[in-house]
Enzyme design. Structure first.
Site, short mmCIF file in Angstrom:
data_model
loop_
_atom_site.label_atom_id
_atom_site.label_comp_id
_atom_site.label_asym_id
_atom_site.label_seq_id
_atom_site.Cartn_x
_atom_site.Cartn_y
_atom_site.Cartn_z
N HIS A 47 0.80 -1.22 0.00
CA HIS A 47 0.00 0.00 0.00
C HIS A 47 0.84 1.29 0.00
O HIS A 47 0.28 2.38 -0.03
CB HIS A 47 -0.93 0.02 1.22
CG HIS A 47 -1.92 -1.10 1.22
ND1 HIS A 47 -2.89 -1.25 0.24
CD2 HIS A 47 -2.09 -2.14 2.08
CE1 HIS A 47 -3.62 -2.33 0.51
NE2 HIS A 47 -3.15 -2.89 1.61
N GLU A 152 -6.33 -13.21 5.45
CA GLU A 152 -7.20 -12.04 5.36
C GLU A 152 -8.39 -12.26 4.42
O GLU A 152 -8.97 -11.31 3.92
CB GLU A 152 -6.39 -10.82 4.91
CG GLU A 152 -5.60 -11.00 3.62
CD GLU A 152 -4.80 -9.76 3.25
OE1 GLU A 152 -4.98 -8.70 3.90
OE2 GLU A 152 -4.00 -9.85 2.31
N ASP A 178 -9.25 -6.61 5.75
CA ASP A 178 -9.61 -7.40 4.57
C ASP A 178 -10.39 -8.65 4.95
O ASP A 178 -11.29 -9.07 4.21
CB ASP A 178 -8.35 -7.79 3.79
CG ASP A 178 -7.86 -6.66 2.89
OD1 ASP A 178 -8.68 -6.12 2.13
OD2 ASP A 178 -6.67 -6.31 2.96
#
Length: 258
Positions: A47, A152, A178
């Site tokens: 990210h 996740e 997630d």
């Protein structure tokens, strides 16, 4: 720095405390987190937009400060994982590990023969550019690197016991946001479905004697999760610590400077 620091941490269930790095890969970052008392960092390439060139430099900063480095690469592909290993990453995380086959592919990418299928590159950053007999170098690299499966997804939580049992998997990590989205309950961490998934993950880590980690936004959640069985507690992230501390000071200054 111990070349097997992270793996040594994983041999106990004592608390290992760290910090999430998603913005600041500055030359002093290793010594900053060390001075703050961190045992490890979670360096996020998924990210952040960090490049492999940035990763290569950042790992040197953390090594200089004797801070263990877990790297999350952007994808599960071999070139992502193996290249991060060559840069010197100790712990490897790939997103969305949902099946035993995906976990095995991670092991194959991270571990050299006979544990995996990682392409051989020796006398590089991961072994401090030092030459050694091939068999010794491969064994040292396997002893040093850790495969950490990021759970996740709903499928990952369903298959977590088999994933944790897989030879070569050293630890589990929970991607709580997630996971909640995959379960259809975005951000509802108190929902029975989320709690049940967490219970399966914690039970799998305990059953197979694997370390278990996650990010936490505050101290209270960190202590609560440690009591539940998490031993890698990653407190907040560089951007939020700076933002929140600065916002607090700015608010107080504005209130007083009238």
């Amino acid at each position: 720095m111990s070349r097997t620091r992270l793996k040594e941490m994983m041999r106990t269930r004592s608390a290992k405390l760290g910090h999430f790095i998603v913005e600041f890969a500055t030359p002093g970052i290793g010594h900053l987190v060390k001075a703050a008392g961190c045992d490890f960092v979670f360096f996020d390439m998924e990210h952040s937009g960090f490049s492999f060139e940035t990763l290569k430099s950042a790992i040197r900063y953390f090594e200089a400060a004797d801070v263990a480095v877990i790297v999350r690469v952007p994808g599960q592909e071999n070139d992502m994982l193996a290249r991060a290993c060559d840069m010197g990453a100790e712990g490897l995380i790939a997103p969305m590990i949902s099946t035993v086959a995906q976990a095995q592919a991670m092991v194959d990418s991270v571990k050299y023969h006979p544990m995996g299928k990682r392409g051989v590159g020796l006398a590089l950053a991961h072994d401090n550019y030092r030459s050694a007999p091939v068999a010794d170098a491969l064994k040292a690299a396997n002893d040093r690197t850790a495969v950490i499966c990021l759970i996740e997804t709903a499928d990952g939580a369903e298959n977590v016991d088999s994933i944790a049992a897989l030879p070569g998997v050293d630890a589990l990590w929970v991607g709580h946001f997630d996971l909640s989205v995959s379960l259809g309950i975005p951000g509802e961490f108190g929902h029975p479905k989320f709690k049940a998934a967490m219970e399966r993950i914690i039970a799998a880590a305990k059953e197979h004697k694997k370390s278990l980690g996650r990010l936490v936004p505050n101290v209270q959640q960190g202590t609560d999760h440690y009591k539940q069985g998490f031993d890698f507690i990653c407190y907040s992230g560089d951007v939020w610590v700076l933002r929140d501390a600065l916002a607090d000071a700015m608010g107080k200054l504005r209130a007083e400077c009238v």
